[in-house]
Scaffold this motif. Structure first.
Motif, PDB file in Angstrom:
ATOM      1  N   THR A  27       0.832  -1.198   0.000  1.00  0.00           N
ATOM      2  CA  THR A  27       0.000   0.000   0.000  1.00  0.00           C
ATOM      3  C   THR A  27       0.869   1.251   0.000  1.00  0.00           C
ATOM      4  N   GLU A  28       1.916   1.230   0.821  1.00  0.00           N
ATOM      5  CA  GLU A  28       2.830   2.363   0.876  1.00  0.00           C
ATOM      6  C   GLU A  28       3.591   2.525  -0.440  1.00  0.00           C
ATOM      7  N   LEU A  29       4.010   1.408  -1.030  1.00  0.00           N
ATOM      8  CA  LEU A  29       4.764   1.453  -2.276  1.00  0.00           C
ATOM      9  C   LEU A  29       3.939   2.059  -3.404  1.00  0.00           C
ATOM     10  N   PHE A  30       2.651   1.729  -3.448  1.00  0.00           N
ATOM     11  CA  PHE A  30       1.776   2.238  -4.499  1.00  0.00           C
ATOM     12  C   PHE A  30       0.918   3.397  -4.007  1.00  0.00           C
ATOM     13  N   ALA A  31       1.452   4.155  -3.062  1.00  0.00           N
ATOM     14  CA  ALA A  31       0.711   5.261  -2.443  1.00  0.00           C
ATOM     15  C   ALA A  31       0.437   6.374  -3.449  1.00  0.00           C
TER      16      ALA A  31
END
Length: 104
Positions: free
Chosen positions: A85-89
């Motif tokens: 989720t953080e990577l594709f924020a």
């Protein structure tokens, strides 16, 4: 974000058979023999796949008598999900914005 750990998990699950194993284990713990019922490969091949998933910290194994029972490690799965989720924020929370904010 720990890119090394995230990469380790992604490499472990990049194999379609290991993805299917994870999908099976998402329903609950399974004996190796039950996992094998879903594949057309040998027990040593399953052991290899399980060892890869275990080394990546995704799966735990418990030996009961002669049987091995595999379980997804929920805390690791949750951590992996959060990292993705953080990577594709969205752009507001991307790494570029964090670096700009810290240099102010």
């Amino acid at each position: 974000m720990d890119y090394e750990e995230l990469s380790k998990v992604l490499k472990a699950i990049s194999d379609p058979k290991r993805m299917k194993i994870i999908d099976l284990l998402s329903c609950g713990s399974l004996c190796a023999c039950d996992v094998l019922d879903h594949f057309d490969f040998t027990q040593p091949t399953l052991s290899h796949h399980m060892k890869v998933l275990e080394k990546a910290g995704i799966v735990s194994v418990e030996k009961k008598s002669q049987w091995h029972y595999y379980t997804l490690k929920e805390d690791r799965v949750d951590s992996f999900r959060a990292s993705l989720t953080e990577l594709f924020a969205s752009t507001e929370t991307c790494i570029c914005m964090k670096e700009e904010s810290s240099s102010d």
